[in-house]
Design a protein around this motif. Structure first.
Motif, PDB file in Angstrom:
ATOM      1  N   SER A 161      21.274  28.479  71.241  1.00  0.00           N
ATOM      2  CA  SER A 161      20.365  27.559  71.922  1.00  0.00           C
ATOM      3  C   SER A 161      19.074  27.514  71.122  1.00  0.00           C
ATOM      4  O   SER A 161      18.832  28.355  70.263  1.00  0.00           O
ATOM      5  N   ALA A 162      18.266  26.533  71.414  1.00  0.00           N
ATOM      6  CA  ALA A 162      16.964  26.439  70.769  1.00  0.00           C
ATOM      7  C   ALA A 162      15.916  26.179  71.833  1.00  0.00           C
ATOM      8  O   ALA A 162      16.176  25.514  72.838  1.00  0.00           O
ATOM      9  N   ASP A 163      14.749  26.742  71.611  1.00  0.00           N
ATOM     10  CA  ASP A 163      13.612  26.421  72.458  1.00  0.00           C
ATOM     11  C   ASP A 163      12.358  26.439  71.608  1.00  0.00           C
ATOM     12  O   ASP A 163      12.367  26.915  70.482  1.00  0.00           O
ATOM     13  N   GLY A 164      11.314  25.857  72.150  1.00  0.00           N
ATOM     14  CA  GLY A 164      10.089  25.790  71.372  1.00  0.00           C
ATOM     15  C   GLY A 164       8.975  25.077  72.091  1.00  0.00           C
ATOM     16  O   GLY A 164       8.976  24.936  73.316  1.00  0.00           O
ATOM     17  N   TRP A 165       8.037  24.577  71.276  1.00  0.00           N
ATOM     18  CA  TRP A 165       6.830  23.950  71.792  1.00  0.00           C
ATOM     19  C   TRP A 165       6.448  22.773  70.917  1.00  0.00           C
ATOM     20  O   TRP A 165       6.607  22.804  69.701  1.00  0.00           O
ATOM     21  N   ASP A 166       5.938  21.719  71.543  1.00  0.00           N
ATOM     22  CA  ASP A 166       5.300  20.603  70.849  1.00  0.00           C
ATOM     23  C   ASP A 166       4.072  20.233  71.662  1.00  0.00           C
ATOM     24  O   ASP A 166       4.120  20.224  72.898  1.00  0.00           O
ATOM     25  N   ASP A 167       2.981  19.914  70.985  1.00  0.00           N
ATOM     26  CA  ASP A 167       1.743  19.581  71.689  1.00  0.00           C
ATOM     27  C   ASP A 167       1.901  18.409  72.655  1.00  0.00           C
ATOM     28  O   ASP A 167       1.180  18.326  73.643  1.00  0.00           O
ATOM     29  N   TRP A 168       2.829  17.473  72.385  1.00  0.00           N
ATOM     30  CA  TRP A 168       2.991  16.290  73.239  1.00  0.00           C
ATOM     31  C   TRP A 168       4.191  16.378  74.171  1.00  0.00           C
ATOM     32  O   TRP A 168       4.293  15.627  75.123  1.00  0.00           O
ATOM     33  N   ALA A 169       5.128  17.296  73.920  1.00  0.00           N
ATOM     34  CA  ALA A 169       6.287  17.462  74.803  1.00  0.00           C
ATOM     35  C   ALA A 169       6.181  18.726  75.637  1.00  0.00           C
ATOM     36  O   ALA A 169       6.923  18.904  76.593  1.00  0.00           O
ATOM     37  N   GLY A 170       5.286  19.634  75.282  1.00  0.00           N
ATOM     38  CA  GLY A 170       5.173  20.911  75.977  1.00  0.00           C
ATOM     39  C   GLY A 170       6.295  21.838  75.547  1.00  0.00           C
ATOM     40  O   GLY A 170       6.890  21.675  74.485  1.00  0.00           O
ATOM     41  N   SER A 171       6.622  22.805  76.400  1.00  0.00           N
ATOM     42  CA  SER A 171       7.715  23.724  76.071  1.00  0.00           C
ATOM     43  C   SER A 171       9.040  23.063  76.411  1.00  0.00           C
ATOM     44  O   SER A 171       9.119  22.247  77.326  1.00  0.00           O
ATOM     45  N   TRP A 172      10.083  23.423  75.683  1.00  0.00           N
ATOM     46  CA  TRP A 172      11.401  22.825  75.896  1.00  0.00           C
ATOM     47  C   TRP A 172      12.488  23.839  75.557  1.00  0.00           C
ATOM     48  O   TRP A 172      12.259  24.829  74.861  1.00  0.00           O
ATOM     49  N   SER A 173      13.689  23.614  76.090  1.00  0.00           N
ATOM     50  CA  SER A 173      14.850  24.444  75.805  1.00  0.00           C
ATOM     51  C   SER A 173      16.092  23.579  75.864  1.00  0.00           C
ATOM     52  O   SER A 173      16.195  22.692  76.708  1.00  0.00           O
ATOM     53  N   THR A 174      17.046  23.831  74.985  1.00  0.00           N
ATOM     54  CA  THR A 174      18.230  22.970  74.896  1.00  0.00           C
ATOM     55  C   THR A 174      19.381  23.403  75.779  1.00  0.00           C
ATOM     56  O   THR A 174      20.237  22.592  76.095  1.00  0.00           O
ATOM     57  N   GLY A 175      19.484  24.649  76.132  1.00  0.00           N
ATOM     58  CA  GLY A 175      20.707  25.151  76.747  1.00  0.00           C
ATOM     59  C   GLY A 175      21.651  25.603  75.640  1.00  0.00           C
ATOM     60  O   GLY A 175      21.333  25.513  74.455  1.00  0.00           O
ATOM     61  N   TRP A 176      22.854  26.086  76.005  1.00  0.00           N
ATOM     62  CA  TRP A 176      23.770  26.692  75.031  1.00  0.00           C
ATOM     63  C   TRP A 176      24.726  25.668  74.423  1.00  0.00           C
ATOM     64  O   TRP A 176      25.310  24.862  75.139  1.00  0.00           O
ATOM     65  N   TYR A 177      24.891  25.758  73.087  1.00  0.00           N
ATOM     66  CA  TYR A 177      25.778  24.856  72.351  1.00  0.00           C
ATOM     67  C   TYR A 177      26.542  25.614  71.289  1.00  0.00           C
ATOM     68  O   TYR A 177      26.254  26.778  71.019  1.00  0.00           O
ATOM     69  N   ALA A 178      27.474  24.932  70.670  1.00  0.00           N
ATOM     70  CA  ALA A 178      28.273  25.452  69.553  1.00  0.00           C
ATOM     71  C   ALA A 178      28.957  26.752  69.925  1.00  0.00           C
ATOM     72  O   ALA A 178      29.037  27.682  69.134  1.00  0.00           O
ATOM     73  N   CYS A 179      29.435  26.840  71.150  1.00  0.00           N
ATOM     74  CA  CYS A 179      30.127  28.038  71.615  1.00  0.00           C
ATOM     75  C   CYS A 179      31.532  28.064  70.986  1.00  0.00           C
ATOM     76  O   CYS A 179      32.217  27.058  70.964  1.00  0.00           O
ATOM     77  N   GLY A 180      31.927  29.206  70.484  1.00  0.00           N
ATOM     78  CA  GLY A 180      33.255  29.219  69.906  1.00  0.00           C
ATOM     79  C   GLY A 180      33.655  30.431  69.301  1.00  0.00           C
ATOM     80  O   GLY A 180      33.776  31.327  68.836  1.00  0.00           O
TER      81      GLY A 180
END
Length: 154
Positions: free
Chosen positions: A135-154
């Protein structure tokens, strides 16, 4: 002799115009709008997932896409790669501002991080994640904090 000098001068003028035209086509702002997984992560990587995040932006209604999050994978390295890119409608596009990405491995919470003040994108970050999700998470000054959830499981 004058004819030869005139031809040389005309040729140099044409070369200058051609070079200037080429430089304007491949300007940093134009190139930044077209970041791809193989271009940022490496030629052996292909895209496995991408998504967008909204925030206040330069569109007429003031709300819309401000960042793109992209995941890649390379069979030759066995690693995942990710980066976050500002959209061209992001108020800070082309200007240094706060942007970060952390790529996480589900099995043990290991992560790779890149953050700071960037004009176009943060990353790439690389992480080996065999037989587990990322998963990925992070910050952008205009989007705020964000998180993608889990992907590419395998």
């Amino acid at each position: 002799m004058r004819t030869a000098l005139r031809r040389t001068a005309l040729s140099l003028s044409a070369l200058t115009l051609t070079t200037a035209g080429t430089l304007s086509i491949v300007s940093p702002a134009h190139a930044a709008a077209n970041f791809t997984i193989p271009g940022v992560c490496g030629s052996s990587y292909y895209e496995v997932h991408s998504e967008t995040r909204s925030g206040y932006n330069k569109t007429s209604d003031g709300w819309g896409t401000v960042i793109y999050i992209k995941f890649g994978y390379s069979p030759s390295t066995g690693k995942n790669c990710a980066f976050v890119q500002k959209s061209t409608t992001n108020y800070s596009y082309g200007e240094a501002s706060g942007l970060s990405i952390a790529l996480r491995r589900k099995s043990d919470s290991a992560y790779a991080y890149n953050g700071g003040s960037f004009k176009y994108y943060a990353g790439p970050v690389y992480l080996s994640a065999p037989h587990t999700c990322i998963s990925a998470d992070g910050w952008d000054d205009w989007a705020g904090s964000w998180s993608t959830g889990w992907y590419a499981c395998g």
